[in-house]
Scaffold this motif. Structure first.
Motif, PDB file in Angstrom:
ATOM      1  N   ARG A   1       0.823  -1.214   0.000  1.00 26.00           N
ATOM      2  CA  ARG A   1       0.000   0.000   0.000  1.00 26.00           C
ATOM      3  C   ARG A   1       0.855   1.262   0.000  1.00 26.00           C
ATOM      4  N   ARG A   2       0.326   2.273  -0.693  1.00 24.90           N
ATOM      5  CA  ARG A   2       0.857   3.636  -0.633  1.00 24.90           C
ATOM      6  C   ARG A   2       2.316   3.787  -1.058  1.00 24.90           C
ATOM      7  N   PHE A   3       2.686   3.083  -2.110  1.00 22.26           N
ATOM      8  CA  PHE A   3       4.019   3.285  -2.688  1.00 22.26           C
ATOM      9  C   PHE A   3       4.050   4.603  -3.467  1.00 22.26           C
ATOM     10  N   ASP A   4       5.255   5.029  -3.797  1.00 20.22           N
ATOM     11  CA  ASP A   4       5.380   6.216  -4.650  1.00 20.22           C
ATOM     12  C   ASP A   4       5.078   5.881  -6.103  1.00 20.22           C
ATOM     13  N   LEU A   5       5.488   4.661  -6.524  1.00 17.44           N
ATOM     14  CA  LEU A   5       5.294   4.289  -7.936  1.00 17.44           C
ATOM     15  C   LEU A   5       4.992   2.801  -8.062  1.00 17.44           C
ATOM     16  N   VAL A   6       3.966   2.479  -8.854  1.00 14.11           N
ATOM     17  CA  VAL A   6       3.666   1.089  -9.214  1.00 14.11           C
ATOM     18  C   VAL A   6       3.681   0.995 -10.730  1.00 14.11           C
ATOM     19  N   THR A   7       4.386  -0.009 -11.266  1.00 18.07           N
ATOM     20  CA  THR A   7       4.425  -0.168 -12.718  1.00 18.07           C
ATOM     21  C   THR A   7       3.764  -1.487 -13.113  1.00 18.07           C
ATOM     22  N   SER A   8       3.113  -1.460 -14.266  1.00 12.99           N
ATOM     23  CA  SER A   8       2.440  -2.636 -14.808  1.00 12.99           C
ATOM     24  C   SER A   8       2.747  -2.644 -16.303  1.00 12.99           C
ATOM     25  N   ILE A   9       3.843  -3.324 -16.654  1.00 17.77           N
ATOM     26  CA  ILE A   9       4.342  -3.270 -18.029  1.00 17.77           C
ATOM     27  C   ILE A   9       3.903  -4.527 -18.766  1.00 17.77           C
TER      28      ILE A   9
ATOM     29  N   ILE B   1       2.260   3.486 -13.710  1.00 17.50           N
ATOM     30  CA  ILE B   1       2.547   3.436 -15.155  1.00 17.50           C
ATOM     31  C   ILE B   1       1.995   2.121 -15.694  1.00 17.50           C
ATOM     32  N   VAL B   2       1.084   2.216 -16.671  1.00 18.97           N
ATOM     33  CA  VAL B   2       0.493   1.018 -17.271  1.00 18.97           C
ATOM     34  C   VAL B   2       0.825   1.009 -18.762  1.00 18.97           C
TER      35      VAL B   2
ATOM     36  N   VAL C   1      -4.708  11.086 -15.655  1.00 18.44           N
ATOM     37  CA  VAL C   1      -3.838  10.274 -16.511  1.00 18.44           C
ATOM     38  C   VAL C   1      -3.351  11.066 -17.724  1.00 18.44           C
ATOM     39  N   GLU C   2      -2.097  10.770 -18.112  1.00 15.30           N
ATOM     40  CA  GLU C   2      -1.549  11.295 -19.371  1.00 15.30           C
ATOM     41  C   GLU C   2      -1.257  10.097 -20.258  1.00 15.30           C
ATOM     42  N   PHE C   3      -1.481  10.254 -21.562  1.00 20.30           N
ATOM     43  CA  PHE C   3      -1.250   9.151 -22.491  1.00 20.30           C
ATOM     44  C   PHE C   3      -0.005   9.392 -23.323  1.00 20.30           C
ATOM     45  N   THR C   4       0.796   8.325 -23.475  1.00 21.78           N
ATOM     46  CA  THR C   4       1.965   8.396 -24.333  1.00 21.78           C
ATOM     47  C   THR C   4       2.246   6.978 -24.822  1.00 21.78           C
ATOM     48  N   GLY C   5       3.491   6.692 -25.198  1.00 23.17           N
ATOM     49  CA  GLY C   5       3.791   5.344 -25.647  1.00 23.17           C
ATOM     50  C   GLY C   5       5.228   5.215 -26.089  1.00 23.17           C
ATOM     51  N   VAL C   6       5.612   4.019 -26.505  1.00 23.55           N
ATOM     52  CA  VAL C   6       6.937   3.795 -27.090  1.00 23.55           C
ATOM     53  C   VAL C   6       6.789   2.935 -28.336  1.00 23.55           C
ATOM     54  N   GLY C   7       7.766   3.064 -29.250  1.00 20.31           N
ATOM     55  CA  GLY C   7       7.738   2.349 -30.518  1.00 20.31           C
ATOM     56  C   GLY C   7       6.961   3.177 -31.534  1.00 20.31           C
ATOM     57  N   GLU C   8       7.702   3.966 -32.313  1.00 13.47           N
ATOM     58  CA  GLU C   8       7.014   4.906 -33.189  1.00 13.47           C
ATOM     59  C   GLU C   8       6.685   4.297 -34.546  1.00 13.47           C
TER      60      GLU C   8
ATOM     61  N   PHE D   1      -0.472   7.595 -14.585  1.00 14.86           N
ATOM     62  CA  PHE D   1      -1.532   8.041 -13.681  1.00 14.86           C
ATOM     63  C   PHE D   1      -0.927   8.708 -12.443  1.00 14.86           C
ATOM     64  N   HIS D   2      -1.587   9.769 -11.985  1.00  9.61           N
ATOM     65  CA  HIS D   2      -1.184  10.426 -10.734  1.00  9.61           C
ATOM     66  C   HIS D   2      -2.393  10.538  -9.817  1.00  9.61           C
ATOM     67  N   ARG D   3      -2.189  10.165  -8.571  1.00 13.49           N
ATOM     68  CA  ARG D   3      -3.281  10.259  -7.597  1.00 13.49           C
ATOM     69  C   ARG D   3      -3.602  11.722  -7.325  1.00 13.49           C
ATOM     70  N   LEU D   4      -4.882  12.062  -7.314  1.00 13.44           N
ATOM     71  CA  LEU D   4      -5.290  13.428  -7.024  1.00 13.44           C
ATOM     72  C   LEU D   4      -5.219  13.671  -5.528  1.00 13.44           C
ATOM     73  N   GLN D   5      -4.928  14.907  -5.165  1.00 18.36           N
ATOM     74  CA  GLN D   5      -4.939  15.283  -3.748  1.00 18.36           C
ATOM     75  C   GLN D   5      -6.346  15.106  -3.208  1.00 18.36           C
TER      76      GLN D   5
END
Ligand code: SAM
Length: 234
Positions: free
Chosen positions: A95-103, A131-132, A178-185, A203-207
């Protein structure tokens, strides 16, 4: 660089910039990303989770400190923990980490499990950032000889608008933006119409997201459903 490396590099760049102290990689597989992240001095706790215990165990010893880590001790402390467990289940240690990634994980989940994933990751783990990454099906037309999905275990592959709707729903339900981006152009003239090979949501948690489905303090029972398979202190 391979697409695989580009996805990991995206996370590393994010870590360089945002300096999270606790980082968890969900669906960590053979711990390739974790092995790169252990070199980042700002990280104090590095956790990997995967359902496939055999896969974790195969490569985990590469996470042990090198003898040079002991010869040149620093004031920075790092603890690494690997768990066999499923992202559809809660565990209080994440719980309550600074960053969780799901690649490249969510496309391996059934839609029912994907709902559990959202509730566990955003509602329960409730990290500051997530980051998903997942395949962008619009890019499949550019992959030679591909018919059907990119991998036989994929339960779905989404186009950009499907990913966007899922991500925006998650934000509304659990109090994130959330902001959308990607890799592999894609080739330049097709970048707009096709998008990236792997799509990424940051994704960033809102205050003060208290009004949402996020769980807080005393509402949360202590559940430990993951099995610790490896841990090491630097
Ligand atoms: N993230 C790694 C990477 O970037 O190379 C591995 C991606 S691999 C395509 C997907 C991983 O997710 C596999 O290692 C698989 O065992 C794991 N996985 C599948 N379902 C899972 C679940 N419910 N909970 C945790 N891990 C899961």
């Amino acid at each position: 660089p391979s697409l695989h490396r580009q996805r990991h590099q995206f996370v590393i760049d994010f870590v360089r910039k945002n300096k999270p102290k606790q980082v968890a990689d969900l669906g960590c597989g053979e711990c390739k990303l974790l092995k790169q992240l252990k070199f980042h001095r700002n990280i104090e706790l590095l956790v990997g989770v995967d359902t496939n215990g055999a896969k974790i165990k195969k490569m985990m010893h590469g996470l042990a400190p090198l003898s040079t880590d002991y010869l040149q001790p620093t004031y920075d402390q790092l603890r690494v923990e690997l768990y066999q467990g499923s992202v559809t289940q809660r565990d209080a240690r994440l719980r309550r980490f600074d960053l969780v990634t799901s690649i490249e994980l969510i496309e391996h989940l059934t839609l029912t499990d994907l709902e559990r994933f959202a509730s566990v990751v955003f509602g329960y783990m409730s990290p500051a950032s997530v980051i998903v990454s997942t395949p962008n099906s619009e890019f499949n037309a550019l992959l030679p000889g591909l018919t059907g999905f990119r991998h036989s275990d994929h339960k779905f592959e989404w186009n950009r608008s499907e990913f966007r709707s899922w991500a925006l729903k998650v934000c509304l339900d659990y109090g994130y933006e959330v902001e959308f981006t990607g890799v592999g152009e894609a080739p330049q003239d097709q970048q707009e119409s096709i998008g990236f090979c792997s799509q990424i949501g940051v994704f960033h948690r809102l205050q003060g997201n208290d009004h949402c489905n996020a769980l807080h303090g005393s509402d949360v029972e202590e559940v430990f459903s993951y099995i610790l398979v490896y841990s090491v202190n630097y």
